[in-house]
Design a protein around this motif. Structure first.
Motif, mmCIF file in Angstrom:
data_model
loop_
_atom_site.group_PDB
_atom_site.id
_atom_site.type_symbol
_atom_site.label_atom_id
_atom_site.label_comp_id
_atom_site.label_asym_id
_atom_site.label_seq_id
_atom_site.Cartn_x
_atom_site.Cartn_y
_atom_site.Cartn_z
ATOM 1 N N ALA A 297 -29.434 -18.915 31.436
ATOM 2 C CA ALA A 297 -29.483 -18.941 29.972
ATOM 3 C C ALA A 297 -30.122 -17.670 29.423
ATOM 4 O O ALA A 297 -29.623 -17.065 28.461
ATOM 5 C CB ALA A 297 -30.243 -20.178 29.495
ATOM 6 N N ILE A 298 -31.221 -17.263 30.044
ATOM 7 C CA ILE A 298 -31.928 -16.062 29.580
ATOM 8 C C ILE A 298 -31.083 -14.810 29.828
ATOM 9 O O ILE A 298 -30.966 -13.939 28.965
ATOM 10 C CB ILE A 298 -33.308 -15.940 30.269
ATOM 11 N N LEU A 299 -30.475 -14.725 31.002
ATOM 12 C CA LEU A 299 -29.652 -13.553 31.332
ATOM 13 C C LEU A 299 -28.418 -13.455 30.451
ATOM 14 O O LEU A 299 -28.005 -12.360 30.059
ATOM 15 C CB LEU A 299 -29.266 -13.580 32.815
ATOM 16 N N ARG A 300 -27.820 -14.579 30.133
ATOM 17 C CA ARG A 300 -26.656 -14.572 29.229
ATOM 18 C C ARG A 300 -27.073 -14.038 27.847
ATOM 19 O O ARG A 300 -26.365 -13.249 27.234
ATOM 20 C CB ARG A 300 -26.061 -15.976 29.132
ATOM 21 N N PHE A 301 -28.241 -14.478 27.379
ATOM 22 C CA PHE A 301 -28.796 -13.994 26.108
ATOM 23 C C PHE A 301 -29.002 -12.476 26.161
ATOM 24 O O PHE A 301 -28.588 -11.737 25.257
ATOM 25 C CB PHE A 301 -30.118 -14.722 25.841
ATOM 26 N N ILE A 302 -29.653 -12.003 27.218
ATOM 27 C CA ILE A 302 -29.916 -10.568 27.387
ATOM 28 C C ILE A 302 -28.609 -9.788 27.423
ATOM 29 O O ILE A 302 -28.455 -8.754 26.765
ATOM 30 C CB ILE A 302 -30.738 -10.319 28.674
ATOM 31 N N ASP A 303 -27.659 -10.293 28.188
ATOM 32 C CA ASP A 303 -26.394 -9.586 28.373
ATOM 33 C C ASP A 303 -25.625 -9.465 27.063
ATOM 34 O O ASP A 303 -25.117 -8.386 26.720
ATOM 35 C CB ASP A 303 -25.553 -10.321 29.420
ATOM 36 N N ASN B 285 -23.387 -6.468 22.987
ATOM 37 C CA ASN B 285 -22.744 -6.722 21.696
ATOM 38 C C ASN B 285 -23.647 -6.459 20.497
ATOM 39 O O ASN B 285 -23.171 -6.401 19.375
ATOM 40 C CB ASN B 285 -22.260 -8.184 21.617
ATOM 41 N N GLY B 286 -24.955 -6.390 20.728
ATOM 42 C CA GLY B 286 -25.883 -6.228 19.622
ATOM 43 C C GLY B 286 -26.154 -7.514 18.864
ATOM 44 O O GLY B 286 -26.894 -7.526 17.887
ATOM 45 N N VAL B 287 -25.566 -8.601 19.315
ATOM 46 C CA VAL B 287 -25.739 -9.906 18.696
ATOM 47 C C VAL B 287 -25.491 -10.962 19.761
ATOM 48 O O VAL B 287 -24.844 -10.696 20.775
ATOM 49 C CB VAL B 287 -24.766 -10.083 17.496
ATOM 50 N N VAL B 288 -26.027 -12.159 19.536
ATOM 51 C CA VAL B 288 -25.909 -13.249 20.512
ATOM 52 C C VAL B 288 -25.175 -14.409 19.853
ATOM 53 O O VAL B 288 -25.479 -14.776 18.714
ATOM 54 C CB VAL B 288 -27.320 -13.684 20.979
ATOM 55 N N GLY B 289 -24.212 -14.996 20.564
ATOM 56 C CA GLY B 289 -23.467 -16.132 20.046
ATOM 57 C C GLY B 289 -24.329 -17.378 19.903
ATOM 58 O O GLY B 289 -25.397 -17.492 20.518
ATOM 59 N N GLU B 290 -23.844 -18.336 19.113
ATOM 60 C CA GLU B 290 -24.621 -19.527 18.796
ATOM 61 C C GLU B 290 -24.967 -20.350 20.032
ATOM 62 O O GLU B 290 -26.104 -20.776 20.205
ATOM 63 C CB GLU B 290 -23.852 -20.386 17.779
ATOM 64 N N GLU B 291 -24.004 -20.582 20.907
ATOM 65 C CA GLU B 291 -24.272 -21.385 22.118
ATOM 66 C C GLU B 291 -25.280 -20.689 23.019
ATOM 67 O O GLU B 291 -26.174 -21.330 23.574
ATOM 68 C CB GLU B 291 -22.970 -21.648 22.881
ATOM 69 N N THR B 292 -25.125 -19.399 23.168
ATOM 70 C CA THR B 292 -26.046 -18.613 24.000
ATOM 71 C C THR B 292 -27.447 -18.649 23.413
ATOM 72 O O THR B 292 -28.437 -18.803 24.143
ATOM 73 C CB THR B 292 -25.548 -17.163 24.117
ATOM 74 N N PHE B 293 -27.532 -18.518 22.084
ATOM 75 C CA PHE B 293 -28.830 -18.560 21.406
ATOM 76 C C PHE B 293 -29.524 -19.896 21.657
ATOM 77 O O PHE B 293 -30.694 -19.949 22.040
ATOM 78 C CB PHE B 293 -28.637 -18.331 19.897
ATOM 79 N N LYS B 294 -28.810 -20.991 21.470
ATOM 80 C CA LYS B 294 -29.390 -22.321 21.640
ATOM 81 C C LYS B 294 -29.824 -22.563 23.082
ATOM 82 O O LYS B 294 -30.881 -23.152 23.330
ATOM 83 C CB LYS B 294 -28.396 -23.391 21.208
ATOM 84 N N ALA B 295 -29.011 -22.102 24.030
ATOM 85 C CA ALA B 295 -29.346 -22.305 25.444
ATOM 86 C C ALA B 295 -30.627 -21.566 25.811
ATOM 87 O O ALA B 295 -31.507 -22.110 26.496
ATOM 88 C CB ALA B 295 -28.194 -21.841 26.327
ATOM 89 N N ALA B 296 -30.772 -20.333 25.354
ATOM 90 C CA ALA B 296 -31.984 -19.551 25.659
ATOM 91 C C ALA B 296 -33.190 -20.095 24.895
ATOM 92 O O ALA B 296 -34.299 -20.156 25.431
ATOM 93 C CB ALA B 296 -31.759 -18.079 25.322
#
Length: 198
Positions: free
Chosen positions: A129-135, A140-151
């Motif tokens: 979850a954290i790595l997906r957020f970082i990546d 992209n300079g922004v994080v998607g909603e699902e990724t944000f919630k997971a992290a």
């Protein structure tokens, strides 16, 4: 001030292939250098070319390495993945031992990071979850909603904002390290600690 990575007697180079290192004894740099107690390394010697931003950036680096509420593992996952994505070989080498010894990121996981594998079986659900957020943030300079919630499930508000600051700051530092082609002050013995420059 010495550092355990830099061999005793190391002769600091006067320049990289692209730029000279700043004079840390110059009137514009020395007061800031002395006040912040920087480790004498090639990164800070290069950053010192910009004295008006050098002090604040140095303070930020000190804060990120010692004063965050952010979990050290999350911090080092961010630094190492940013260094991988930005091909920042200097930063990768400096943080390799911190990531392994202090943040419990084992060598198999570091090898996976070096290959860009951030979702494999080596990683816990939290790590993924954290790595997906970082990546997403670094690419992209922004994080998607699902990724944000997971992290966010693993961090409070302060920790999440600190993670964003670490990602952005190490992207900036990586740009300086690689564009100026900093030389590493020692030759790492562990092949995993060496990241070839593109």
């Amino acid at each position: 001030m010495g550092h355990p990575y830099i061999p005793e007697g190391y002769v600091f180079p006067e320049a990289t292939r692209r730029l000279p290192y700043a004079d840390t004894e110059s009137p514009a740099v020395k007061p800031v250098w002395d006040k912040l107690g920087f480790v004498q390394d090639n990164l800070f010697r290069m950053l010192a070319h910009a004295p008006s931003t050098f002090g604040p950036l140095g303070s930020l680096v000190h804060a990120m390495l010692g004063d965050l509420e952010l979990d050290i593992r999350h911090r080092e996952l961010a630094i190492m993945h940013v260094d991988h994505v930005r091909n920042a070989h200097y930063g990768w080498a400096w943080h390799f031992t911190i990531a392994r010894d202090d943040a419990a990121i084992n060598e198999q996981q570091l090898a996976a990071l070096q290959k860009g594998d951030i979702q494999g079986e080596l990683w816990s659900e939290e790590d993924r979850a954290i790595l997906r957020f970082i990546d997403e943030q670094i690419r992209n300079g922004v994080v998607g909603e699902e990724t944000f919630k997971a992290a966010k499930a693993y961090m409070n508000d302060r920790q999440l904002v600190e993670l964003l600051i670490v990602i952005g700051a190490y992207a900036l530092i990586g740009n300086v390290m690689e564009t100026t082609e900093l030389q590493l002050e020692w030759q790492p013995e562990n092949p995993l600690q060496r990241k070839p420059r593109a």
